[in-house]
Scaffold this motif. Sequence first.
Motif, PDB file in Angstrom:
ATOM      1  N   GLY A   1      -9.667 -11.145  -5.804  1.00 40.39           N
ATOM      2  CA  GLY A   1      -8.547 -10.281  -6.127  1.00 40.39           C
ATOM      3  C   GLY A   1      -8.891  -8.832  -5.827  1.00 40.39           C
ATOM      4  O   GLY A   1     -10.064  -8.462  -5.735  1.00 40.39           O
ATOM      5  N   ILE A   2      -7.875  -8.017  -5.640  1.00 40.98           N
ATOM      6  CA  ILE A   2      -8.047  -6.600  -5.316  1.00 40.98           C
ATOM      7  C   ILE A   2      -7.496  -5.776  -6.467  1.00 40.98           C
ATOM      8  O   ILE A   2      -6.384  -6.024  -6.943  1.00 40.98           O
ATOM      9  N   VAL A   3      -8.268  -4.807  -6.931  1.00 40.39           N
ATOM     10  CA  VAL A   3      -7.834  -3.961  -8.033  1.00 40.39           C
ATOM     11  C   VAL A   3      -7.841  -2.501  -7.600  1.00 40.39           C
ATOM     12  O   VAL A   3      -8.779  -2.036  -6.964  1.00 40.39           O
ATOM     13  N   PHE A   4      -6.781  -1.786  -7.935  1.00 39.08           N
ATOM     14  CA  PHE A   4      -6.711  -0.365  -7.626  1.00 39.08           C
ATOM     15  C   PHE A   4      -7.370   0.425  -8.757  1.00 39.08           C
ATOM     16  O   PHE A   4      -7.095   0.204  -9.936  1.00 39.08           O
ATOM     17  N   ASN A   5      -8.233   1.337  -8.367  1.00 38.71           N
ATOM     18  CA  ASN A   5      -8.979   2.174  -9.306  1.00 38.71           C
ATOM     19  C   ASN A   5      -8.721   3.646  -8.999  1.00 38.71           C
ATOM     20  O   ASN A   5      -8.491   4.020  -7.848  1.00 38.71           O
ATOM     21  N   LYS A   6      -8.756   4.465 -10.048  1.00 38.78           N
ATOM     22  CA  LYS A   6      -8.568   5.920  -9.907  1.00 38.78           C
ATOM     23  C   LYS A   6      -7.215   6.259  -9.290  1.00 38.78           C
ATOM     24  O   LYS A   6      -7.131   7.061  -8.371  1.00 38.78           O
ATOM     25  N   VAL A   7      -6.163   5.605  -9.768  1.00 40.06           N
ATOM     26  CA  VAL A   7      -4.846   5.795  -9.155  1.00 40.06           C
ATOM     27  C   VAL A   7      -3.808   6.286 -10.152  1.00 40.06           C
ATOM     28  O   VAL A   7      -3.933   6.120 -11.365  1.00 40.06           O
ATOM     29  N   ASN A   8      -2.769   6.882  -9.584  1.00 44.88           N
ATOM     30  CA  ASN A   8      -1.550   7.230 -10.310  1.00 44.88           C
ATOM     31  C   ASN A   8      -0.448   6.359  -9.715  1.00 44.88           C
ATOM     32  O   ASN A   8      -0.046   6.542  -8.571  1.00 44.88           O
ATOM     33  N   THR A   9       0.018   5.395 -10.488  1.00 49.42           N
ATOM     34  CA  THR A   9       0.966   4.418  -9.956  1.00 49.42           C
ATOM     35  C   THR A   9       2.324   5.031  -9.621  1.00 49.42           C
ATOM     36  O   THR A   9       3.138   4.384  -8.954  1.00 49.42           O
ATOM     37  N   LYS A  10       2.572   6.263 -10.060  1.00 45.87           N
ATOM     38  CA  LYS A  10       3.849   6.909  -9.770  1.00 45.87           C
ATOM     39  C   LYS A  10       3.857   7.584  -8.393  1.00 45.87           C
ATOM     40  O   LYS A  10       4.914   7.991  -7.919  1.00 45.87           O
ATOM     41  N   ARG A  11       2.708   7.697  -7.786  1.00 49.16           N
ATOM     42  CA  ARG A  11       2.630   8.371  -6.494  1.00 49.16           C
ATOM     43  C   ARG A  11       2.990   7.431  -5.351  1.00 49.16           C
ATOM     44  O   ARG A  11       2.691   6.232  -5.384  1.00 49.16           O
ATOM     45  N   ALA A  12       3.591   8.011  -4.322  1.00 51.14           N
ATOM     46  CA  ALA A  12       4.003   7.221  -3.165  1.00 51.14           C
ATOM     47  C   ALA A  12       2.806   6.612  -2.458  1.00 51.14           C
ATOM     48  O   ALA A  12       2.902   5.511  -1.893  1.00 51.14           O
ATOM     49  N   SER A  13       1.661   7.302  -2.476  1.00 50.18           N
ATOM     50  CA  SER A  13       0.465   6.789  -1.790  1.00 50.18           C
ATOM     51  C   SER A  13       0.038   5.451  -2.369  1.00 50.18           C
ATOM     52  O   SER A  13      -0.362   4.544  -1.628  1.00 50.18           O
ATOM     53  N   TYR A  14       0.124   5.314  -3.699  1.00 50.38           N
ATOM     54  CA  TYR A  14      -0.223   4.042  -4.323  1.00 50.38           C
ATOM     55  C   TYR A  14       0.739   2.946  -3.885  1.00 50.38           C
ATOM     56  O   TYR A  14       0.318   1.846  -3.508  1.00 50.38           O
ATOM     57  N   ARG A  15       2.019   3.231  -3.916  1.00 54.98           N
ATOM     58  CA  ARG A  15       3.009   2.226  -3.544  1.00 54.98           C
ATOM     59  C   ARG A  15       2.851   1.814  -2.085  1.00 54.98           C
ATOM     60  O   ARG A  15       2.927   0.627  -1.754  1.00 54.98           O
ATOM     61  N   ASP A  16       2.613   2.783  -1.218  1.00 55.78           N
ATOM     62  CA  ASP A  16       2.504   2.498   0.207  1.00 55.78           C
ATOM     63  C   ASP A  16       1.263   1.666   0.522  1.00 55.78           C
ATOM     64  O   ASP A  16       1.336   0.658   1.234  1.00 55.78           O
ATOM     65  N   VAL A  17       0.109   2.096  -0.011  1.00 56.68           N
ATOM     66  CA  VAL A  17      -1.137   1.383   0.271  1.00 56.68           C
ATOM     67  C   VAL A  17      -1.124   0.008  -0.379  1.00 56.68           C
ATOM     68  O   VAL A  17      -1.565  -0.983   0.212  1.00 56.68           O
ATOM     69  N   SER A  18      -0.597  -0.079  -1.582  1.00 56.79           N
ATOM     70  CA  SER A  18      -0.513  -1.368  -2.265  1.00 56.79           C
ATOM     71  C   SER A  18       0.343  -2.354  -1.483  1.00 56.79           C
ATOM     72  O   SER A  18       0.009  -3.540  -1.372  1.00 56.79           O
ATOM     73  N   GLU A  19       1.435  -1.862  -0.930  1.00 55.43           N
ATOM     74  CA  GLU A  19       2.317  -2.724  -0.147  1.00 55.43           C
ATOM     75  C   GLU A  19       1.625  -3.236   1.112  1.00 55.43           C
ATOM     76  O   GLU A  19       1.724  -4.417   1.454  1.00 55.43           O
ATOM     77  N   VAL A  20       0.892  -2.349   1.783  1.00 55.39           N
ATOM     78  CA  VAL A  20       0.184  -2.743   3.008  1.00 55.39           C
ATOM     79  C   VAL A  20      -0.882  -3.786   2.709  1.00 55.39           C
ATOM     80  O   VAL A  20      -0.986  -4.810   3.398  1.00 55.39           O
ATOM     81  N   ILE A  21      -1.678  -3.545   1.662  1.00 57.06           N
ATOM     82  CA  ILE A  21      -2.743  -4.485   1.307  1.00 57.06           C
ATOM     83  C   ILE A  21      -2.159  -5.831   0.881  1.00 57.06           C
ATOM     84  O   ILE A  21      -2.661  -6.901   1.248  1.00 57.06           O
ATOM     85  N   SER A  22      -1.087  -5.804   0.118  1.00 58.21           N
ATOM     86  CA  SER A  22      -0.463  -7.050  -0.337  1.00 58.21           C
ATOM     87  C   SER A  22       0.041  -7.887   0.829  1.00 58.21           C
ATOM     88  O   SER A  22      -0.045  -9.125   0.807  1.00 58.21           O
ATOM     89  N   GLU A  23       0.553  -7.230   1.857  1.00 64.73           N
ATOM     90  CA  GLU A  23       1.083  -7.941   3.022  1.00 64.73           C
ATOM     91  C   GLU A  23      -0.029  -8.527   3.886  1.00 64.73           C
ATOM     92  O   GLU A  23       0.137  -9.602   4.465  1.00 64.73           O
ATOM     93  N   ASP A  24      -1.162  -7.823   3.960  1.00 65.54           N
ATOM     94  CA  ASP A  24      -2.226  -8.215   4.880  1.00 65.54           C
ATOM     95  C   ASP A  24      -3.289  -9.109   4.263  1.00 65.54           C
ATOM     96  O   ASP A  24      -4.069  -9.733   4.982  1.00 65.54           O
ATOM     97  N   SER A  25      -3.363  -9.176   2.935  1.00 65.92           N
ATOM     98  CA  SER A  25      -4.449  -9.897   2.275  1.00 65.92           C
ATOM     99  C   SER A  25      -4.026 -11.291   1.835  1.00 65.92           C
ATOM    100  O   SER A  25      -2.928 -11.474   1.293  1.00 65.92           O
ATOM    101  N   PRO A  26      -4.906 -12.283   2.030  1.00 65.39           N
ATOM    102  CA  PRO A  26      -4.622 -13.612   1.492  1.00 65.39           C
ATOM    103  C   PRO A  26      -4.885 -13.692  -0.006  1.00 65.39           C
ATOM    104  O   PRO A  26      -4.562 -14.688  -0.645  1.00 65.39           O
ATOM    105  N   TYR A  27      -5.463 -12.625  -0.556  1.00 64.18           N
ATOM    106  CA  TYR A  27      -5.812 -12.589  -1.970  1.00 64.18           C
ATOM    107  C   TYR A  27      -4.867 -11.673  -2.742  1.00 64.18           C
ATOM    108  O   TYR A  27      -4.352 -10.701  -2.201  1.00 64.18           O
ATOM    109  N   PRO A  28      -4.630 -11.965  -3.995  1.00 66.65           N
ATOM    110  CA  PRO A  28      -3.667 -11.176  -4.763  1.00 66.65           C
ATOM    111  C   PRO A  28      -4.164  -9.777  -5.106  1.00 66.65           C
ATOM    112  O   PRO A  28      -5.360  -9.557  -5.306  1.00 66.65           O
ATOM    113  N   VAL A  29      -3.222  -8.844  -5.163  1.00 65.30           N
ATOM    114  CA  VAL A  29      -3.486  -7.518  -5.707  1.00 65.30           C
ATOM    115  C   VAL A  29      -3.160  -7.567  -7.190  1.00 65.30           C
ATOM    116  O   VAL A  29      -2.059  -7.968  -7.577  1.00 65.30           O
TER     117      VAL A  29
END
Length: 221
Positions: A142-170
């Motif tokens: 599994g992939i975990v986001f660390n040191k993040v602010n979930t309200k920022r667009a950067s988190y949403r954008d990167v999370s979306e990219v990783i979720s689409e490309d990874s066979p493992y859950p975020v």
Amino acid sequence: MGMVFAVANQKGGVGKTMITLNLAGAYSHDDPSARVLVVDADSQNTSMRSSGVGEEPYPFVVTNMAAAGKGLGREISRMAQDYDLVLVDCPPSVDNLNTENVLQVANFVLIPMDASPSDAWSTQGMIQLVRRVIGPDPKRCGIVFNKVNTKRASYRDVSEVISEDSPYPVLKSVISMREVYKTAIGFGATVFSVKGQSTKQARQEITNVAMEMLGIMGISE
């Protein structure tokens, strides 16, 4: 035989040591009778050094296995026979053989990252290594986001990219940027044991990650 959890990514500074030690603190706090071992497989020995600076010892054992070489995986499996849970702080490199040796015996791999393009790129390399060593089973990593602010667009954008490309859950659980995480490690403590600090939110974040990992594996809390 105890379970083996590896905390790994090829980029330094993503919080592998902090997460490893605090997860060990979370599992020990949840069940004080649990036999928990942290294996420091990184030659920087940050986990090992942190274990020696606190006024009180960690409620789990920390050992240095960075120099074990080819026998690292075998040694971890051997030690797992005497513990309920082994958490391994891996070196920041997919080219370091310690990382691959740990993955070969891990029941679950947690990949921490922050919400930056550079972390997304480095995490792709780690995902490829995990997939090569343990396969695409979504219950093994599994992939975990660390040191993040979930309200920022950067988190949403990167999370979306990783979720689409990874066979493992975020993981839905995230770890925010909090000074108490650094402070606790510097005091040789975790957010479950550090004194004189506000830890309620940090404790909840780490507990959420710890429980979600078990949920992904299909293990009841």
